[in-house]
Write a protein that holds these residues in place. Structure first.
Motif, PDB file in Angstrom:
ATOM      1  N   LEU A 116       0.834  -1.193   0.000  1.00 26.10           N
ATOM      2  CA  LEU A 116       0.000   0.000   0.000  1.00 26.10           C
ATOM      3  C   LEU A 116       0.871   1.245   0.000  1.00 26.10           C
ATOM      4  CD1 LEU A 116      -2.864  -0.880   2.508  1.00 26.10           C
ATOM      5  CD2 LEU A 116      -2.615  -1.468   0.086  1.00 26.10           C
ATOM      6  N   GLU A 117       0.462   2.251  -0.749  1.00 29.47           N
ATOM      7  CA  GLU A 117       1.211   3.496  -0.852  1.00 29.47           C
ATOM      8  C   GLU A 117       0.694   4.477   0.194  1.00 29.47           C
ATOM      9  OE1 GLU A 117       2.249   5.348  -4.874  1.00 29.47           O
ATOM     10  OE2 GLU A 117       0.760   6.742  -4.067  1.00 29.47           O
ATOM     11  N   ILE A 118       1.566   4.836   1.123  1.00 30.32           N
ATOM     12  CA  ILE A 118       1.196   5.728   2.219  1.00 30.32           C
ATOM     13  C   ILE A 118       1.829   7.091   1.982  1.00 30.32           C
ATOM     14  CG2 ILE A 118       1.123   6.021   4.709  1.00 30.32           C
ATOM     15  CD1 ILE A 118      -0.319   3.500   3.568  1.00 30.32           C
ATOM     16  N   LYS A 119       0.999   8.146   1.994  1.00 30.92           N
ATOM     17  CA  LYS A 119       1.476   9.478   1.657  1.00 30.92           C
ATOM     18  C   LYS A 119       1.892  10.270   2.894  1.00 30.92           C
ATOM     19  CE  LYS A 119      -0.996   8.169  -1.984  1.00 30.92           C
ATOM     20  NZ  LYS A 119      -1.636   6.826  -2.015  1.00 30.92           N
ATOM     21  N   THR A 120       2.887  11.121   2.706  1.00 25.66           N
ATOM     22  CA  THR A 120       3.239  12.094   3.725  1.00 25.66           C
ATOM     23  C   THR A 120       2.222  13.236   3.674  1.00 25.66           C
ATOM     24  OG1 THR A 120       4.588  13.446   2.246  1.00 25.66           O
ATOM     25  CG2 THR A 120       5.670  11.559   3.321  1.00 25.66           C
ATOM     26  N   THR A 161       0.227   8.041  -6.679  1.00 30.28           N
ATOM     27  CA  THR A 161       1.134   8.249  -7.803  1.00 30.28           C
ATOM     28  C   THR A 161       0.619   7.574  -9.069  1.00 30.28           C
ATOM     29  OG1 THR A 161       2.429   6.321  -7.116  1.00 30.28           O
ATOM     30  CG2 THR A 161       3.188   8.491  -6.366  1.00 30.28           C
ATOM     31  N   GLN A 162      -0.365   6.711  -8.925  1.00 27.83           N
ATOM     32  CA  GLN A 162      -1.088   6.140 -10.054  1.00 27.83           C
ATOM     33  C   GLN A 162      -2.577   6.290  -9.780  1.00 27.83           C
ATOM     34  OE1 GLN A 162       0.303   2.168 -11.312  1.00 27.83           O
ATOM     35  NE2 GLN A 162       2.087   2.464  -9.979  1.00 27.83           N
ATOM     36  N   MET A 163      -3.368   6.213 -10.847  1.00 35.43           N
ATOM     37  CA  MET A 163      -4.812   6.339 -10.669  1.00 35.43           C
ATOM     38  C   MET A 163      -5.388   5.121  -9.960  1.00 35.43           C
ATOM     39  SD  MET A 163      -7.747   7.454 -13.366  1.00 35.43           S
ATOM     40  CE  MET A 163      -7.220   6.322 -14.642  1.00 35.43           C
ATOM     41  N   HIS A 164      -4.866   3.952 -10.283  1.00 34.02           N
ATOM     42  CA  HIS A 164      -5.357   2.730  -9.659  1.00 34.02           C
ATOM     43  C   HIS A 164      -4.213   2.039  -8.937  1.00 34.02           C
ATOM     44  CE1 HIS A 164      -8.489   3.100 -12.951  1.00 34.02           C
ATOM     45  NE2 HIS A 164      -9.186   3.113 -11.827  1.00 34.02           N
ATOM     46  N   LEU A 165      -4.348   1.922  -7.628  1.00 29.84           N
ATOM     47  CA  LEU A 165      -3.362   1.265  -6.773  1.00 29.84           C
ATOM     48  C   LEU A 165      -4.091   0.297  -5.846  1.00 29.84           C
ATOM     49  CD1 LEU A 165      -1.259   4.378  -5.654  1.00 29.84           C
ATOM     50  CD2 LEU A 165      -0.428   2.508  -7.104  1.00 29.84           C
ATOM     51  N   PRO A 166      -3.369  -0.653  -5.247  1.00 28.88           N
ATOM     52  CA  PRO A 166      -3.973  -1.435  -4.175  1.00 28.88           C
ATOM     53  C   PRO A 166      -4.322  -0.512  -3.017  1.00 28.88           C
ATOM     54  CG  PRO A 166      -1.888  -2.403  -4.918  1.00 28.88           C
ATOM     55  CD  PRO A 166      -1.969  -1.034  -5.514  1.00 28.88           C
ATOM     56  N   PRO A 167      -5.354  -0.874  -2.251  1.00 27.37           N
ATOM     57  CA  PRO A 167      -6.175  -2.080  -2.352  1.00 27.37           C
ATOM     58  C   PRO A 167      -7.449  -1.812  -3.145  1.00 27.37           C
ATOM     59  CG  PRO A 167      -6.714  -0.944  -0.329  1.00 27.37           C
ATOM     60  CD  PRO A 167      -5.654  -0.103  -1.022  1.00 27.37           C
ATOM     61  N   ASN A 168      -8.092  -2.871  -3.613  1.00 28.82           N
ATOM     62  CA  ASN A 168      -9.456  -2.745  -4.124  1.00 28.82           C
ATOM     63  C   ASN A 168     -10.399  -2.405  -2.972  1.00 28.82           C
ATOM     64  OD1 ASN A 168      -8.733  -3.333  -6.754  1.00 28.82           O
ATOM     65  ND2 ASN A 168      -9.282  -5.491  -6.608  1.00 28.82           N
ATOM     66  N   VAL A 169     -11.439  -1.646  -3.291  1.00 27.23           N
ATOM     67  CA  VAL A 169     -12.450  -1.274  -2.294  1.00 27.23           C
ATOM     68  C   VAL A 169     -13.818  -1.706  -2.822  1.00 27.23           C
ATOM     69  CG1 VAL A 169     -13.399   0.575  -0.878  1.00 27.23           C
ATOM     70  CG2 VAL A 169     -11.028   0.723  -1.672  1.00 27.23           C
ATOM     71  N   PRO A 170     -14.238  -2.944  -2.546  1.00 25.15           N
ATOM     72  CA  PRO A 170     -15.541  -3.407  -3.029  1.00 25.15           C
ATOM     73  C   PRO A 170     -16.692  -2.615  -2.411  1.00 25.15           C
ATOM     74  CG  PRO A 170     -14.167  -5.237  -2.275  1.00 25.15           C
ATOM     75  CD  PRO A 170     -13.518  -3.981  -1.803  1.00 25.15           C
ATOM     76  N   GLY A 194       8.390  16.783 -10.091  1.00 18.56           N
ATOM     77  CA  GLY A 194       7.860  16.215 -11.320  1.00 18.56           C
ATOM     78  C   GLY A 194       7.035  14.956 -11.130  1.00 18.56           C
ATOM     79  N   GLN A 195       6.837  14.522  -9.893  1.00 13.54           N
ATOM     80  CA  GLN A 195       6.005  13.350  -9.623  1.00 13.54           C
ATOM     81  C   GLN A 195       4.534  13.732  -9.749  1.00 13.54           C
ATOM     82  OE1 GLN A 195       6.547   9.826  -8.661  1.00 13.54           O
ATOM     83  NE2 GLN A 195       4.432  10.052  -9.344  1.00 13.54           N
ATOM     84  N   GLY A 196       3.780  12.939 -10.489  1.00 13.50           N
ATOM     85  CA  GLY A 196       2.367  13.211 -10.673  1.00 13.50           C
ATOM     86  C   GLY A 196       1.518  12.597  -9.570  1.00 13.50           C
ATOM     87  N   TRP A 197       0.501  13.349  -9.149  1.00 14.37           N
ATOM     88  CA  TRP A 197      -0.429  12.897  -8.122  1.00 14.37           C
ATOM     89  C   TRP A 197      -1.852  12.989  -8.667  1.00 14.37           C
ATOM     90  CZ3 TRP A 197       1.552  10.556  -3.970  1.00 14.37           C
ATOM     91  CH2 TRP A 197       2.912  10.779  -3.704  1.00 14.37           C
ATOM     92  N   HIS A 198      -2.645  11.952  -8.388  1.00 11.76           N
ATOM     93  CA  HIS A 198      -3.947  11.805  -9.033  1.00 11.76           C
ATOM     94  C   HIS A 198      -5.111  12.181  -8.122  1.00 11.76           C
ATOM     95  CE1 HIS A 198      -2.798   9.390 -12.687  1.00 11.76           C
ATOM     96  NE2 HIS A 198      -1.682   9.302 -11.975  1.00 11.76           N
ATOM     97  N   GLY A 199      -6.151  12.706  -8.753  1.00 11.62           N
ATOM     98  CA  GLY A 199      -7.469  12.847  -8.138  1.00 11.62           C
ATOM     99  C   GLY A 199      -8.486  12.175  -9.033  1.00 11.62           C
TER     100      GLY A 199
END
Length: 282
Positions: free
Chosen positions: A8-12, A184-193, A110-115
């Protein structure tokens, strides 16, 4: 940024602020599109409005070119649930349209962040059952977001979404399409059913950003994909609604990064601590 619990990607906090900037681009673009929806406008015209809005904000459309997707928004009408390709289709009175929008904002390195967020909009007057479906879907999204707590589990969100939907009526909940991690990507783990028992899946922690997006139908949960290899439609032809927001858990509560007010009004009404920070709402 760190990684834990199976990648899982954890943000500061600073990275969350970057995501907030992307979220505001998405939120403002969706409000612009909400106001533009009317009989006689084409889904392609809505897409052009969205792209101009995103780029004029210094951001990049997330969807354009994503695995070959040819547009800046997904525009899904009536029985089209998600991933509809904008084009020549002209909206008619009584239609409903789901508009899904994503944007990328780059940080100083230059790192892209998604909404990523979505709304469903009625084109003029629609039948009461369709209005009820839209309200039920949006309420389920907020209940899901409101169920997230540091130390909880991902399916606490899923269970809250399903419980809200089941309590609102006899609706179909899509199972093959789900919410997701984002950053940093639009789709990352985890899935959220949007269904399931609480207390399962990865643990919810500060800095974990998720997109919650119930996709609900007036009929069954079965879907097909059209020949364009993108547009998802209900198998039984029933109409659908789709709402989505990106949120993150902070040290003070929940922050809805794609809501213009950070989700403060809705979270407060649900008794959920608001986790936004001063100076990053606008």
């Amino acid at each position: 940024m760190g990684f834990l619990d199976r990648g899982l990607e954890i943000k500061t906090p600073a990275q969350v602020d970057d995501m907030r900037r992307a979220g505001l681009v998405v939120g403002r673009t969706l409000e612009l599109l909400r106001g533009a929806v009317r009989p006689g406008i084409s889904t392609g015209e809505l897409d052009a409005i969205a792209e101009e809005s995103i780029r004029s904000s210094g951001a990049t459309p997330s969807f354009l070119g994503y695995h070959g997707f040819p547009a800046s928004i997904c525009a899904s009408v009536n029985d089209e649930v998600v991933h509809g390709i904008p084009g020549d289709r002209v909206l008619q009175p009584g239609d409903v349209i789901s508009i899904d929008c994503g944007a990328i904002v780059a940080d100083d390195a230059g790192q892209g962040w998604h909404g990523d967020a979505a709304i469903t909009v009625a084109v003029g007057e629609v039948p009461a059952e369709v209005s009820d479906l839209m309200r039920a879907t949006e309420a389920a999204m907020w209940r899901g977001i409101g169920a997230a707590r540091v130390g909880g589990r991902v399916t606490d969100i899923s269970h809250a979404v399903e419980t809200q939907v089941r309590g609102a009526g006899s609706y179909g909940i899509l199972e093959d399409y789900v919410g997701h991690g984002i950053g940093t990507q639009m789709h990352l783990p985890p899935n959220v059913p949007n269904f399931g028992k609480a207390g399962r899946g990865p643990r919810l922690v500060q800095g974990l950003a998720l997109a919650v997006e119930p996709m609900i139908t007036l009929g069954g949960k079965q879907t097909d994909v059209l020949d364009d290899d993108w547009t998802v439609v209900t198998t039984d032809g029933s109409w659908a609604a789709h709402f989505e927001h990106t949120f993150v858990l902070t040290d003070t509560g929940t922050w809805v990064l794609t809501a213009l007010d950070g989700g403060e009004e809705m979270l407060t009404s649900l008794g959920v601590p608001f986790g936004g920070r001063t100076g990053t709402k606008d």
